[in-house]
Design a protein around this motif. Sequence first.
Motif, PDB file in Angstrom:
ATOM      1  N   PHE A   4       0.849  -1.192   0.000  1.00  0.00           N
ATOM      2  CA  PHE A   4       0.000   0.000   0.000  1.00  0.00           C
ATOM      3  C   PHE A   4       0.879   1.234   0.000  1.00  0.00           C
ATOM      4  N   PHE A   5       0.612   2.156  -0.920  1.00  0.00           N
ATOM      5  CA  PHE A   5       1.391   3.384  -1.056  1.00  0.00           C
ATOM      6  C   PHE A   5       0.652   4.505  -0.343  1.00  0.00           C
ATOM      7  N   ALA A   6       1.129   4.874   0.841  1.00  0.00           N
ATOM      8  CA  ALA A   6       0.490   5.897   1.669  1.00  0.00           C
ATOM      9  C   ALA A   6       1.327   7.164   1.632  1.00  0.00           C
ATOM     10  N   ALA A   7       1.101   7.979   0.636  1.00  0.00           N
ATOM     11  CA  ALA A   7       1.849   9.226   0.456  1.00  0.00           C
ATOM     12  C   ALA A   7       0.954  10.216  -0.268  1.00  0.00           C
ATOM     13  N   PRO A   8       1.242  11.519  -0.166  1.00  0.00           N
ATOM     14  CA  PRO A   8       0.422  12.510  -0.866  1.00  0.00           C
ATOM     15  C   PRO A   8       0.312  12.189  -2.353  1.00  0.00           C
ATOM     16  N   PRO A   9      -0.828  12.488  -2.968  1.00  0.00           N
ATOM     17  CA  PRO A   9      -1.079  12.117  -4.369  1.00  0.00           C
ATOM     18  C   PRO A   9       0.028  12.454  -5.364  1.00  0.00           C
ATOM     19  N   PRO A  10       0.664  13.642  -5.301  1.00  0.00           N
ATOM     20  CA  PRO A  10       1.709  13.926  -6.295  1.00  0.00           C
ATOM     21  C   PRO A  10       2.877  12.940  -6.252  1.00  0.00           C
ATOM     22  N   SER A  11       3.066  12.294  -5.107  1.00  0.00           N
ATOM     23  CA  SER A  11       4.196  11.364  -4.984  1.00  0.00           C
ATOM     24  C   SER A  11       4.006  10.117  -5.832  1.00  0.00           C
ATOM     25  N   TRP A  12       2.769   9.766  -6.126  1.00  0.00           N
ATOM     26  CA  TRP A  12       2.510   8.521  -6.847  1.00  0.00           C
ATOM     27  C   TRP A  12       3.182   8.510  -8.216  1.00  0.00           C
ATOM     28  N   ASP A  13       2.997   9.564  -8.985  1.00  0.00           N
ATOM     29  CA  ASP A  13       3.561   9.608 -10.333  1.00  0.00           C
ATOM     30  C   ASP A  13       5.088   9.595 -10.313  1.00  0.00           C
ATOM     31  N   ARG A  14       5.691  10.154  -9.253  1.00  0.00           N
ATOM     32  CA  ARG A  14       7.155  10.184  -9.151  1.00  0.00           C
ATOM     33  C   ARG A  14       7.730   8.858  -8.675  1.00  0.00           C
ATOM     34  N   TRP A  15       7.054   8.231  -7.710  1.00  0.00           N
ATOM     35  CA  TRP A  15       7.632   7.067  -7.053  1.00  0.00           C
ATOM     36  C   TRP A  15       7.219   5.725  -7.665  1.00  0.00           C
ATOM     37  N   ALA A  16       5.997   5.618  -8.141  1.00  0.00           N
ATOM     38  CA  ALA A  16       5.513   4.311  -8.595  1.00  0.00           C
ATOM     39  C   ALA A  16       6.413   3.679  -9.664  1.00  0.00           C
ATOM     40  N   PRO A  17       6.821   4.415 -10.703  1.00  0.00           N
ATOM     41  CA  PRO A  17       7.691   3.774 -11.708  1.00  0.00           C
ATOM     42  C   PRO A  17       9.020   3.301 -11.125  1.00  0.00           C
ATOM     43  N   ALA A  18       9.621   4.103 -10.249  1.00  0.00           N
ATOM     44  CA  ALA A  18      10.911   3.729  -9.670  1.00  0.00           C
ATOM     45  C   ALA A  18      10.784   2.512  -8.767  1.00  0.00           C
ATOM     46  N   LEU A  19       9.715   2.455  -7.975  1.00  0.00           N
ATOM     47  CA  LEU A  19       9.530   1.327  -7.070  1.00  0.00           C
ATOM     48  C   LEU A  19       9.233   0.044  -7.841  1.00  0.00           C
ATOM     49  N   ALA A 271      19.196  20.069   1.626  1.00  0.00           N
ATOM     50  CA  ALA A 271      20.512  19.500   1.917  1.00  0.00           C
ATOM     51  C   ALA A 271      20.564  18.010   1.635  1.00  0.00           C
ATOM     52  N   ALA A 272      19.497  17.300   1.939  1.00  0.00           N
ATOM     53  CA  ALA A 272      19.516  15.840   1.777  1.00  0.00           C
ATOM     54  C   ALA A 272      18.163  15.370   1.273  1.00  0.00           C
ATOM     55  N   GLU A 273      17.923  15.576   0.022  1.00  0.00           N
ATOM     56  CA  GLU A 273      16.673  15.157  -0.608  1.00  0.00           C
ATOM     57  C   GLU A 273      16.724  13.656  -0.881  1.00  0.00           C
ATOM     58  N   THR A 274      15.589  12.981  -0.637  1.00  0.00           N
ATOM     59  CA  THR A 274      15.506  11.570  -0.997  1.00  0.00           C
ATOM     60  C   THR A 274      15.378  11.466  -2.507  1.00  0.00           C
ATOM     61  N   ARG A 275      16.329  10.801  -3.125  1.00  0.00           N
ATOM     62  CA  ARG A 275      16.338  10.657  -4.579  1.00  0.00           C
ATOM     63  C   ARG A 275      15.853   9.264  -4.948  1.00  0.00           C
ATOM     64  N   ARG A 276      14.871   9.212  -5.816  1.00  0.00           N
ATOM     65  CA  ARG A 276      14.226   7.940  -6.129  1.00  0.00           C
ATOM     66  C   ARG A 276      15.205   6.924  -6.703  1.00  0.00           C
ATOM     67  N   SER A 277      16.175   7.394  -7.476  1.00  0.00           N
ATOM     68  CA  SER A 277      17.099   6.466  -8.134  1.00  0.00           C
ATOM     69  C   SER A 277      17.928   5.673  -7.137  1.00  0.00           C
ATOM     70  N   THR A 278      18.236   6.273  -5.972  1.00  0.00           N
ATOM     71  CA  THR A 278      19.029   5.561  -4.967  1.00  0.00           C
ATOM     72  C   THR A 278      18.173   5.018  -3.833  1.00  0.00           C
ATOM     73  N   ALA A 279      16.994   5.616  -3.619  1.00  0.00           N
ATOM     74  CA  ALA A 279      16.148   5.181  -2.509  1.00  0.00           C
ATOM     75  C   ALA A 279      15.281   3.975  -2.866  1.00  0.00           C
ATOM     76  N   ALA A 280      14.812   3.883  -4.102  1.00  0.00           N
ATOM     77  CA  ALA A 280      13.928   2.777  -4.482  1.00  0.00           C
ATOM     78  C   ALA A 280      14.589   1.412  -4.256  1.00  0.00           C
ATOM     79  N   PRO A 281      15.872   1.227  -4.589  1.00  0.00           N
ATOM     80  CA  PRO A 281      16.496  -0.074  -4.300  1.00  0.00           C
ATOM     81  C   PRO A 281      16.541  -0.399  -2.806  1.00  0.00           C
ATOM     82  N   VAL A 282      16.667   0.619  -1.946  1.00  0.00           N
ATOM     83  CA  VAL A 282      16.657   0.384  -0.500  1.00  0.00           C
ATOM     84  C   VAL A 282      15.277  -0.106  -0.071  1.00  0.00           C
ATOM     85  N   VAL A 283      14.219   0.528  -0.580  1.00  0.00           N
ATOM     86  CA  VAL A 283      12.857   0.092  -0.281  1.00  0.00           C
ATOM     87  C   VAL A 283      12.650  -1.340  -0.758  1.00  0.00           C
ATOM     88  N   ALA A 284      13.110  -1.637  -1.968  1.00  0.00           N
ATOM     89  CA  ALA A 284      12.944  -2.977  -2.528  1.00  0.00           C
ATOM     90  C   ALA A 284      13.622  -4.025  -1.660  1.00  0.00           C
TER      91      ALA A 284
END
Length: 306
Positions: A4-19, A271-284
């Motif tokens: 289940f993806f529990a995040a504000p709606p704009p996050s879906w389009d950014r995160w879903a493909p990477a995840l 200063a430390a933005e979560t970047r999908r390219s490096t964060a998605a593998p950690v989630v996986a």
Amino acid sequence: MRVFFAAPPPSWDRWAPALRAACPEIELCREGDPAGFDAVIYAPGYPAGGQEMDFRPFTNARLVQSLWAGVERIVGNETLTQPLCRMVDPGLAQGMSEWCLGWTMRFHLGMDHYRQDGVWRNTLVPPLASGRKVTILGMGELGRAVAAALRGVGFAVTGWSASGRAVPGVRMLGAAALAQALGQAEVLISLLPDTPQTRGLLDARRLAMLPRGAVLLNPGRGTVLDDDALLAELNSNRLGHAVLDVFRAEPLPPAHPFWRHQRVTVTPHVAAETRRSTAAPVVAENLRRAMDGRPLLHLVDRARGY
């Protein structure tokens, strides 16, 4: 594996493909029977309206994975009984290291002294980095990464944490030595988390312990700092400058005096933005660990708050 993806709606389009690319075996959803999900991916701002998320219906979830490094907005949620993991990824650590190194170098070298006005200021020669004392408050994953970057240039780095646990190559001080850590800091970097113990830690009494002309960098948490006390120290000319990336209220209100102060630089929590390219593998990796029953990465200690 249903997630289940529990995040504000704009996050879906950014995160879903990477995840989905990092973990193609998951079924990533934004709706459905909560009891049918094996894990929850969470980011602050969900649900809308400032309400806390109710985790009780997610009876079969083996993991709640935060997309943020800070978990202060969720760790106190009494309905959250599932294992909670915070985000620690290589891109976040690298971004924080670059931000801290860049601003430290700016003040170490005195870059702002060399105004292009025809005046030959060749008496303003900085010491070598080995002669500049830097103190880092908070020696977790990010603190250790920042210390390594600063040491790589040659800075004399002291780390402070409540435990004082050893970090290779860094002089470490524990809880009882906070005054010592502050008293020697020509550059002070706060990377402390937001906990009951750290809120307001840098108050008037402790800011007064810093050497005259010291520079404060705060890319950690805004709640650590007493804003009024900092302004008083800057106005008295005791402190040289403050670079602030985090604040008690964000976005920082336009009327806040930090915006107008000549000795304050505001950066907008970058200063430390979560970047999908490096964060998605950690989630996986954590999703797979949860399903396999293996130890989870970056599990939050509820008692400590991080």
